[in-house]
Every structure is written in structure tokens, then in C-alpha cells.
Write a protein that holds these residues in place. Structure first.
Motif, short mmCIF file in Angstrom:
data_model
loop_
_atom_site.label_atom_id
_atom_site.label_comp_id
_atom_site.label_asym_id
_atom_site.label_seq_id
_atom_site.Cartn_x
_atom_site.Cartn_y
_atom_site.Cartn_z
N THR A 26 0.85 -1.19 0.00
CA THR A 26 0.00 0.00 0.00
C THR A 26 0.88 1.24 0.00
OG1 THR A 26 -1.78 -1.11 1.21
CG2 THR A 26 -1.79 1.29 1.22
N ARG A 28 0.93 5.44 0.20
CA ARG A 28 0.13 6.58 0.65
C ARG A 28 0.67 7.86 0.01
NH1 ARG A 28 -2.94 7.41 5.47
NH2 ARG A 28 -2.16 5.38 6.18
N ARG A 60 -4.71 6.43 -0.34
CA ARG A 60 -4.02 5.13 -0.33
C ARG A 60 -4.24 4.41 -1.67
NH1 ARG A 60 -6.26 5.26 4.89
NH2 ARG A 60 -8.00 3.92 4.27
N ASP A 62 -3.62 0.66 -3.36
CA ASP A 62 -3.31 -0.75 -3.10
C ASP A 62 -2.65 -1.37 -4.32
OD1 ASP A 62 -4.47 -0.59 -0.57
OD2 ASP A 62 -6.47 -1.11 -1.35
N ASP A 88 -7.62 2.91 -3.10
CA ASP A 88 -8.37 2.34 -1.98
C ASP A 88 -9.67 3.14 -1.79
OD1 ASP A 88 -9.41 1.41 0.38
OD2 ASP A 88 -7.59 1.68 1.56
#
Length: 393
Positions: A26, A28, A60, A62, A88
Motif C-alpha cells: 500500500t 500513501r 491510499r 493498493d 483504496d
């Protein structure tokens, strides 16, 4: 860590779970802490404060990573890796959007990196329709395909949007056939040479409360073709604008518009310096903000010192079936410019010896008269007092 030389955005790896055939991670993306602190005292209303909190947490993304050389999990492939990226939907910035918009995801992007270092990618944004009692926006979705080669920094892509339409109590609009593509090689982190373009098949916009106000445009395109000299020191670019037709009130239309904007002998290092200043300006640093205008002017002046030339050749179109054709060329001789732009501000006459210009113009007689009448009317109206009651006859 943050993006290189970017004072606003910060990118970090939130998590990474390594597996034998596949891994997950993940990423950010959020606003830099120093930038957020500088903005904190400027926000007062609840909406801005709520957005501020979401920016602080970030977005975020993924990642599902399949390992090579032979991908066995998911879609089979041959190469170093395959990565599927998706925003996300539970990130604070996007929370609840998939349900509100009635879509399965916000954006998806899949990449496959081959053994030669070339990365192929394909992505999309799904169709979206948003409507309430008074307005509607209908977006057909976006498709993106392309590749990037690390060996020669070559980017190739094509982006397609079939249509965007909408309506409200104020205006209705429709844009059909939006396309963009590029085949470019990066010669610095920010400068690329090659060909890129964007086009629109048809666009219509009209004011609901004003019948007959519709503007219609057919087959608009912009093509940019950029290159550098053998030493990589000077850059040139042709920007070609074309438009089949545009009609607008009252009963006017322009057809067969063609304009080529030519830039030659642009100093690559000077342009890169200019772009670096833009990127390094820190909104959280008051000194950086105060120095920004002066640094921008100095950097732009550095481009002029490189003796560039600018031309519009040709500019041609039909206005209500009357022909207009023209061209203009400006050549700057950098050796004859003063060392500092301040000297030009003090004495603009120094530019006379450093600038060469030539122009040509051919206009149908009736169009020339129309232009002259419009200019005279503009001057007349401007000379009247603000409260004057004036009606054109």
C-alpha cells in the motif's frame, strides 16, 4: 519520503507483504506536513477544515504484485513483474465515492515489466453518471494504454474518452470523442521531445435561459512536435492548431482554422532552470514565496538570452466565408540584450536593437471592413461615460 524537489506532496510505503508468487503493498500519497502546517491557520470554514483533515491522512493506493520470470498467480505473463494498482475506496479522500457514484472502483492500472526494461500499462476509469433534481453529468469513462522504456526514457500512450455530457438550469454541454496520445523521449526529468496530440470530435455548449446562444465546435486538434539539435543544447517545437468549424452567436462561424506556432533555438538548460524554480517553490516557506516572482523573471530572461525565435506561420481561417491569412516572426538576438531584465524596465528602447520582426497579412475586403468597424465601435463605447445610453445601429 517526499517526491524529489516537491515541497507539497509526500509519498510513502505504508505496508509490504512479500510472498513467493505474489506480494501486496500500500502506497500513501499525502500533502507534506510542513505544507499542511502552513495552511492550517488559513482555513476557517467547516468544509475546508474537513478537506484539510483528509489531505493530512492522504490517498491510499493498493498494489497487487505478481513475480516473474513466469507469472503463475492470476493472469499468466512472462517478465520481471506485473502490478495491479487500485485507489483504496476507503481512503478518507475517496471514502463512500464508489457507493455514491454507483461504480465498482475509482481507477485501475495494470503494468507488466518485461526482461528488456519496458513496462506496458493499461488503465481505466469506469463510466460515471451523477444526477439530482436539477442537473446531470454523464461521463463515458476513460481508457489508457501505453508503455515506458527505461532504456531510452521513451513514453508512448493513448487516452480515450468517448463523451462527457451534462445539463443544469443554466447550461447544457456535450463533448464527444476526446483523444490524447504521445510518443516522447525524456531528455531531462521534465523535458521531452517527440510528438503528442489532443483532439475533440465535437463540442456543444448552450445557455438554457438564452435561446440561440449555442456554440458548436467540430474536429479540433492540437499537435506538438518537439526536437533537439545534435548537441542536445537547443530545442525546437511546432505547435499545430486545427479546427474544421466553430459557430457562435450571433450567426457567426469560423471554418478551416489552421495555426502553426513555431519555437526555435530554445536553450534547454535555461528552460530546465525555469521549470526547477517552479517545482522548488515552497508554499510553506514565506521567503520562497517572496523570491518566486523575481527568480521566475530571471529564469525566463535566461531563455531570451539564448537567442530564440518565435513565429506564427501560417494563421489562416474563413470567417463567415471571408478569408484571413497572416504570419508573424520574432527573432531575438541574445548578445544585444542587457545582462539584467531590470535594465529593460528602466529603458525599454534597448529592445529595438535586439528584436527582429516581420509580418504579412492578407484579408478579404469585407472582412477587413468588419474588423475595422468592430475596432471603431469598441473605441467609441470605451470613450463614453459609464452611464451613457448607447445603442449600435
Amino acid at each position: 519520503g517526499g517526491l524529489p524537489d516537491d515541497p507539497i506532496w509526500d509519498v510513502s510505503l505504508d505496508s509490504y507483504d512479500r510472498g513467493f508468487y505474489s506480494s501486496t503493498a500500500t502506497i500513501r500519497v499525502k500533502s507534506d506536513d510542513a505544507y499542511l502546517e502552513s495552511m492550517d491557520g488559513l482555513l476557517e470554514d467547516d468544509e475546508s477544515l474537513e478537506l484539510f483533515d483528509k489531505l493530512a491522512d492522504g490517498l491510499r493506493i493498493d498494489l497487487d504484485i505478481l513475480h516473474g520470470p513466469v507469472g503463475l498467480a492470476g493472469q499468466p505473463f512472462f517478465g520481471w513483474s506485473s502490478v495491479a494498482a487500485e485507489i483504496d475506496p476507503d481512503s478518507p479522500l475517496t471514502e463512500g465515492l464508489t457507493e455514491t457514484l454507483g461504480i465498482p472502483y475509482l481507477m485501475q492500472l495494470t503494468t507488466v515489466t518485461g526482461f528488456g526494461g519496458q513496462t506496458r500499462f493499461a488503465g481505466d476509469v469506469p463510466p460515471i453518471k451523477v444526477e439530482d433534481a436539477e442537473s446531470v453529468i454523464d461521463f463515458s469513462g476513460l481508457e489508457l494504454t501505453g508503455s515506458f522504456s527505461a532504456a531510452d526514457d521513451r513514453l508512448i500512450y493513448e487516452m480515450i474518452i468517448d463523451n462527457v455530457t451534462g445539463g443544469s438550469p443554466v447550461a447544457d454541454y456535450s463533448i464527444q470523442g476526446i483523444r490524447s496520445s504521445a510518443d516522447s523521449i525524456f531528455i531531462t526529468d521534465d523535458l521531452a521531445i517527440g510528438v503528442s496530440d489532443i483532439s475533440i470530435d465535437r463540442a456543444e455548449i448552450g445557455t438554457v435561459t438564452l435561446p440561440g446562444s449555442e456554440v458548436v465546435m467540430d474536429n479540433m486538434s492540437i499537435v506538438i512536435d518537439a526536437d533537439v539539435d545534435g548537441g542536445g543544447e537547443k530545442m525546437s517545437a511546432d505547435v499545430v492548431y486545427a479546427l474544421d468549424a466553430v459557430s457562435f452567436p450571433p450567426a457567426s462561424d469560423v471554418q478551416s482554422l489552421s495555426m502553426v506556432f513555431k519555437l526555435n533555438d530554445i536553450d534547454v538548460d535555461a528552460v530546465q532552470t525555469y521549470l526547477d524554480i517552479i517545482q522548488q517553490m515552497d508554499p510553506a516557506d514565506q521567503e520562497s514565496i517572496e523570491m518566486f516572482p523575481e527568480e521566475m523573471i530571471t529564469a525566463a530572461y535566461g531563455i531570451l538570452l539564448g537567442s530564440p525565435s518565435f513565429a506564427i506561420d501560417p494563421l489562416s481561417f474563413l470567417y463567415n466565408e471571408q478569408r484571413f491569412t497572416g504570419s508573424i516572426t520574432l527573432n531575438l538576438i541574445g548578445e544585444r540584450l542587457p545582462d539584467s531584465p531590470d535594465m529593460i524596465e528602466q529603458n525599454p528602447a534597448v529592445l529595438i536593437d535586439a528584436v527582429g520582426a516581420k509580418a504579412s497579412l492578407a484579408v478579404d475586403e469585407s472582412l477587413a471592413l468588419s474588423i475595422a468597424e468592430a475596432l471603431m465601435m469598441q473605441q467609441l463605447v470605451a470613450s463614453l461615460p459609464p452611464d451613457a445610453d448607447f445603442t449600435a445601429e
